[in-house]
Design an enzyme around this catalytic site. Structure first.
Site, short mmCIF file in Angstrom:
data_model
loop_
_atom_site.label_atom_id
_atom_site.label_comp_id
_atom_site.label_asym_id
_atom_site.label_seq_id
_atom_site.Cartn_x
_atom_site.Cartn_y
_atom_site.Cartn_z
N GLU A 33 -1.66 -14.91 -9.53
CA GLU A 33 -0.28 -15.04 -9.43
C GLU A 33 0.54 -14.19 -8.36
OE1 GLU A 33 1.29 -17.88 -10.08
OE2 GLU A 33 0.78 -17.98 -12.36
N ALA A 121 10.82 -24.35 -15.40
CA ALA A 121 9.73 -23.84 -16.72
C ALA A 121 8.28 -23.30 -15.81
CB ALA A 121 9.35 -24.92 -17.33
N SER A 124 6.89 -25.84 -10.91
CA SER A 124 7.01 -26.21 -9.62
C SER A 124 7.88 -27.83 -9.51
CB SER A 124 5.99 -26.22 -8.87
OG SER A 124 5.31 -24.92 -8.53
N SER A 126 10.48 -28.03 -7.96
CA SER A 126 11.00 -28.09 -6.50
C SER A 126 9.98 -28.51 -5.46
CB SER A 126 11.68 -26.99 -6.18
OG SER A 126 10.98 -25.80 -6.14
N ASP A 170 2.42 -23.87 -4.65
CA ASP A 170 3.01 -24.99 -5.19
C ASP A 170 2.76 -26.23 -4.34
OD1 ASP A 170 3.40 -22.78 -6.72
OD2 ASP A 170 5.79 -22.93 -6.62
C1 GLA Z 1 6.20 -19.34 -7.09
C2 GLA Z 1 6.00 -19.61 -5.64
C3 GLA Z 1 4.53 -19.31 -5.41
C4 GLA Z 1 3.98 -18.44 -6.02
C5 GLA Z 1 4.20 -18.30 -7.46
C6 GLA Z 1 3.73 -16.95 -8.12
O1 GLA Z 1 5.76 -20.44 -7.93
O2 GLA Z 1 6.60 -20.71 -5.31
O3 GLA Z 1 4.54 -19.44 -4.04
O4 GLA Z 1 4.26 -17.13 -5.34
O5 GLA Z 1 5.59 -18.30 -7.79
O6 GLA Z 1 2.11 -17.08 -7.97
#
Ligand code: GLA
Length: 382
Positions: A33, A121, A124, A126, A170
């Site tokens: 992460e 949440a 992703s 978006s 994402d």
């Molecule tokens: C968000 C960002 C990703 C990543 C995560 C953390 O989801 O869009 O690119 O950096 O946070 O791992």
């Protein structure tokens, strides 16, 4: 919503009954992460929840869009100055602009879209929206853009039209996802490998705090700046270091007095997280889920204490998991609210969910939402 249902909405809205329908998923991330903008590894998988859009070219140079869930419509052109004011429409506009910047021709279209990825949440939603439109336009207009570039189009949309300096994870997961598989991605070389994910005897479940803290995107961008500053300071002595992924703890310690305490903590987390992802890949190959789980707890600790992207509610859920004997648990995604991802033995699942709901409600007045993780396919036409 099914393909047929969204076609009906489209028909009512625009009077055309043969739009094309596309979908792209949200994602989970097992581990790795805040590593994707540090040239390091991530371990995402697409989920069975996503965005779905019906699209039909309208013979003009304008886009008409209807967000079904918000019951909001808008219309905009394709030039840079046509940026729509609605937050959700910026994603569609951004994808079109990023395609145009890459030399693609985008024609005006009518669209309606909906989704079942919970907003805010950390799953992703978006990226799912960006990938849906990037994939659809590439397919419908025969633009010949490869899948990596489709993911980058979504990422650039975030950078240039939303203001989040996100990494590639994402959008990559949303485009490249494969049913039943996690993907280990090296964000420096963009090499990736699919890992079958079928942990016999365990379940993976998300607990959503339903909390979204303010200023998440500026705090995210600030984390990225800290990492880049630490990496460039190290690079003065070690020119081979381009990203924090290339740095060791020894290198970081050499420059400790030259960077702020905050930048040091952020970089320490990233260097340690990079090591954890390597260990988790090895553990997964052995089917050793106990080690995977232990690393998840370590990640949570790092995200909470060094990277400072957790929050009280997430830390609380993490404690409940640990006390309940759950194998692994941690905050998932960017942080500042959203979900924990939990790896739970089958026999503990029911009691853990009950316990987490009851304890969370007693403390915060509402239950967390529960999502069982099902690893699904990436962007596609329906
Ligand atoms: C968000 C960002 C990703 C990543 C995560 C953390 O989801 O869009 O690119 O950096 O946070 O791992």
């Amino acid at each position: 919503m099914t393909k047929q249902e969204i076609i009906e909405v489209f028909q009512k809205k625009y009077g055309v009954d043969n739009p094309e329908v596309y979908t792209s998923p949200g994602r989970i991330n097992l581990i790795g992460e805040h590593t994707d903008y540090n040239g390091s590894f991530v371990f995402p998988g697409a989920i069975d929840k996503g965005m779905i859009a019906a699209i039909h070219f309208n013979g003009t140079d304008r886009i008409k869009a209807y967000a079904i869930d918000l019951d909001e419509s808008t219309e905009f052109g394709l030039n840079e100055e046509d940026l729509p004011k609605e937050g959700w429409a910026k994603y569609i506009f951004g994808v079109c602009r990023e395609i145009i910047k890459r030399g693609g021709t985008v024609k005006g279209f009518d669209t309606v879209f909906t989704g079942d990825v919970p907003l805010g949440a950390g799953m992703s939603s978006s990226a799912a929206l960006e990938s849906t439109f990037a994939f659809a336009l590439n397919d419908l207009l025969n633009l010949g853009i490869d899948k990596f570039e489709l993911a980058r189009i979504g990422q650039s949309t975030e950078h240039n039209y939303v203001g989040v300096k996100c990494g590639i994870m994402d959008q990559f997961a949303s485009i490249f996802g494969q049913k039943g598989h996690l993907i280990r991605l090296d964000t420096k070389s963009m090499e990736y490998a699919y890992f079958p994910f079928d942990p016999k005897g365990y379940k993976m479940v998300l607990l959503d705090t339903v909390v979204k803290h303010e200023l998440a995107s500026s705090a995210y961008n600030k984390r990225r700046e800290s990492c880049e500053h630490a990496a460039s300071t190290i690079a003065k002595r070690h020119p081979e270091v381009v990203f924090l992924r290339d740095a060791s703890m020894d290198m970081l310690n050499e420059v400790k007095s030259e960077i702020s305490e905050e930048d040091y903590m952020r970089a320490k987390y990233v260097i340690e997280e990079t090591q954890r992802v390597r260990e988790v890949s090895d553990a997964l190959e052995r089917g050793d889920y106990e080690t995977v789980g232990q690393k998840m707890y370590e990640t949570h600790h790092g995200m909470s204490k060094l990277y400072e992207v957790s929050c009280e509610e997430l830390d609380f859920l993490n404690d409940v998991a640990r006390e309940h004997g759950v194998t692994g648990s941690r905050v998932m995604g960017g942080g500042f609210g959203g979900c924990t991802i939990n790896l739970v033995k089958d026999e503990l699942y029911d009691s853990f969910i009950q316990d987490a709901k009851a304890q969370f409600k007693a403390k915060y007045g509402h239950e967390p939402k529960v999502y069982d993780v099902v690893i699904g396919d990436g962007a596609r036409k329906l």
